[in-house]
Scaffold this active site. Structure first.
Site, PDB file in Angstrom:
ATOM      1  CD  GLU A  99      -2.970  -0.989   2.357  1.00 31.59           C
ATOM      2  OE1 GLU A  99      -2.872  -0.060   3.167  1.00 31.59           O
ATOM      3  OE2 GLU A  99      -3.918  -1.787   2.347  1.00 31.59           O
ATOM      4  CD  GLU A 135      -3.218  -5.881   4.053  1.00 30.13           C
ATOM      5  OE1 GLU A 135      -4.023  -5.078   4.578  1.00 30.13           O
ATOM      6  OE2 GLU A 135      -1.994  -5.675   4.003  1.00 30.13           O
TER       7      GLU A 135
HETATM    8  C1  BGP Z   1      -4.114  -2.030   5.593  1.00 31.53           C
HETATM    9  C2  BGP Z   1      -2.683  -2.254   5.986  1.00 31.53           C
HETATM   10  C3  BGP Z   1      -2.493  -3.121   7.177  1.00 31.53           C
HETATM   11  C4  BGP Z   1      -3.618  -3.131   8.194  1.00 31.53           C
HETATM   12  C5  BGP Z   1      -5.001  -3.018   7.583  1.00 31.53           C
HETATM   13  C6  BGP Z   1      -6.127  -2.747   8.537  1.00 31.53           C
HETATM   14  O1  BGP Z   1      -4.250  -0.753   5.093  1.00 31.53           O
HETATM   15  O2  BGP Z   1      -1.903  -2.824   4.962  1.00 31.53           O
HETATM   16  O3  BGP Z   1      -1.232  -2.840   7.707  1.00 31.53           O
HETATM   17  O4  BGP Z   1      -3.346  -2.344   9.264  1.00 31.53           O
HETATM   18  O5  BGP Z   1      -5.052  -2.052   6.577  1.00 31.53           O
HETATM   19  O6  BGP Z   1      -6.285  -1.381   8.773  1.00 31.53           O
HETATM   20  P1  BGP Z   1      -6.173  -0.721  10.188  1.00 31.53           P
HETATM   21  O7  BGP Z   1      -5.060  -1.409  10.879  1.00 31.53           O
HETATM   22  O8  BGP Z   1      -5.862   0.707   9.964  1.00 31.53           O
HETATM   23  O9  BGP Z   1      -7.490  -0.925  10.849  1.00 31.53           O
END
Ligand code: BGP
Length: 462
Positions: free
Chosen positions: A168, A367
């Site tokens: 990302e 993801e």
């Molecule tokens: C994505 C990232 C992760 C993870 C996930 C969940 O953007 O790659 O690292 O953190 O989101 O989001 P958050 O942790 O902000 O709730």
């Protein structure tokens, strides 16, 4: 067992995570400081419940047990990241032997359990020394990153066959240089554009370097968070707003990664507003060499937009938001803990877009997931009954399955995440795992969804 949604043979079932979010041991094993260690030290109040990155889920010490659990719930693949500041504590120069040992152990343990390691080189975690030199704003940091990438390929490339240069990459741009949710908390679009551009240059240099090694089966790619833009209506003004949002937030990285060049329309907007980055001769050719073998897609939520209600304040800082307003669609389904809309069909729309406009590039869902607060509410007989998560995953998998039936070139599905982990500013507020983690005792306990995903993986469908 007969299943309604059957996936192609060899489909990748697994999950993703990142070094800072699970390793812990931030001050152990010779690790250097990164921006998260530093930011937490200076502003702990920015993190939920003042919980910082120093111990996170303790994977550094418990990796064997965790990999055993991964195996138990049917993982055949797993994406982790290497912490740059653990491997090379000051960002360039001497490699930390303890880190090499740790990553070798993890990689070997995964392979011994028939879980293929997918490895990300950079997941938001700039070594502090390099940030102090300007981080991604400084082209010399691109060189340091390329050396770090080569070191990783040299050390682990004999066993790791799926590499990802960045996770990302737009998030540190947005968070660190536009919207103040990552260090260094700058609000300056021109600097944001420079950071974005140098990230792509770093990506392309790493891809080029990887291809000079002659690993037989290796693939290299990038992981992008694609957030499809949906206009409020078919009104041309709404359509234009959606097109602009898409240029800034999706195509800014998707086009160079898959097509090897930036969209002309994006360059025009940046030129018109005097926001173009500094470039060097030879960059266009380099970007072409950076075209990926494999694209990881992170999908959490759609972006709904409409034409602006009011003219932007052009005395204020230039922002992508000068070109669209966010639109709250009536009746939208929300994950209220994270404030993100749940829209399962988005996963299908992304895949169709990749098929139609991006040469059907080989991809996988890298993801997808649902963070929920206070899951202890749902414990029955010691186990979190996370039916909402099962419903969330199933809903997305149905659309992914439809995309596959329509010949989209998608090879797997990875959840965020294997176990509860530390989430940047949200720390342990929202829990994402198949396995719950008690952050006091570090005890791991599978949730209901862990048993469910095991059967999905075993049956290659559901
Ligand atoms: C994505 C990232 C992760 C993870 C996930 C969940 O953007 O790659 O690292 O953190 O989101 O989001 P958050 O942790 O902000 O709730």
């Amino acid at each position: 067992m007969s299943v309604q949604y059957k996936f192609p043979t060899g489909f990748w079932w697994g999950s993703a995570t990142s070094a800072t979010q699970i390793e812990g041991a931030a001050n152990e094993g010779g690790k250097g400081l990164n921006i998260w260690d530093h930011w937490y030290k200076t502003e702990p109040n920015r993190f939920f419940d003042n919980v910082g990155p120093e111990s996170t889920s303790n994977f550094y010490h418990l990796y064997k047990e965790d990999i055993r659990l991964m195996k138990e719930i049917g993982h055949n693949t797993f994406r982790m990241s290497i912490s740059w500041s653990r491997l090379i504590p000051t960002g360039r120069g001497k490699v930390n032997a303890e880190a090499v040992q740790f990553y070798n152990n993890v990689i070997d343990e995964l392979i011994a359990n028939d879980i293929e390691p997918f490895v990300t080189l950079y997941h938001f975690d700039m070594p502090l020394e390099l940030q102090e030199e300007g981080g991604w704003e400084n082209r010399e940091v691109v060189e340091a990153y390329t050396d770090y990438a080569k070191e990783c390929f040299r050390l682990f490339g004999d066993r790791v066959q799926k590499w990802f240069t960045f996770n990302e990459p737009i998030v540190p741009v947005e968070g660190g240089y536009l919207y103040d949710f990552h260090y260094p908390n700058v609000v300056d679009a021109r600097r944001a554009v420079q950071v974005a551009y140098h990230t792509m240059i770093a990506h392309a240099q790493a891809v080029r370097a990887y291809r000079t090694f002659s690993f037989e089966e290796g693939q290299i790619g990038i992981v992008l968070n694609l957030t499809p833009s949906y206009p409020r209506s078919e009104n041309p003004a709404d359509l234009q707003a959606s097109n602009r949002a898409d240029l800034f937030f999706n195509r800014s990285f998707l086009d160079p990664s898959v097509l090897g060049e930036y969209p002309a329309e994006l360059i025009d907007i940046l030129r018109e507003h005097d926001q173009l980055p500094v470039t060097e001769q030879g960059d266009s050719k380099l970007l072409k060499e950076g075209i990926v073998d494999l694209l990881g897609v992170n999908y959490y939520q759609p972006r709904r937009v409409k034409a602006k209600e009011h003219l932007p304040n052009t005395d204020g800082p230039f922002m992508p938001d000068w070109f669209f307003d966010n639109y709250e669609m009536p009746g939208r389904k929300m994950n209220k803990y994270r404030g993100w809309e749940i829209y399962e069909k988005g996963i299908y729309d992304i895949m169709m877009n990749l098929k139609e406009n991006y040469g059907n590039v080989e991809s996988f869902i890298a993801e997808n997931g649902m963070g929920v607060e206070d899951e202890s509410r749902f414990i029955v007989d010691g186990e979190v009954q996370d039916d909402y998560r099962i419903e969330f995953i199933g809903g997305h998998l149905k659309w992914l399955h439809k995309a596959i039936e329509e010949q989209c070139n998608v090879r797997g599905f990875h959840m965020w995440s294997f176990m509860d982990n530390w989430s940047w500013m949200n720390a342990y507020k929202n829990r994402y795992g198949f396995i719950s983690v008690d952050i006091e005792t570090q005890k791991r306990t599978p949730k209901k969804s862990a048993h469910w995903i095991k059967t999905v993986s075993e049956n290659n469908g559901f």
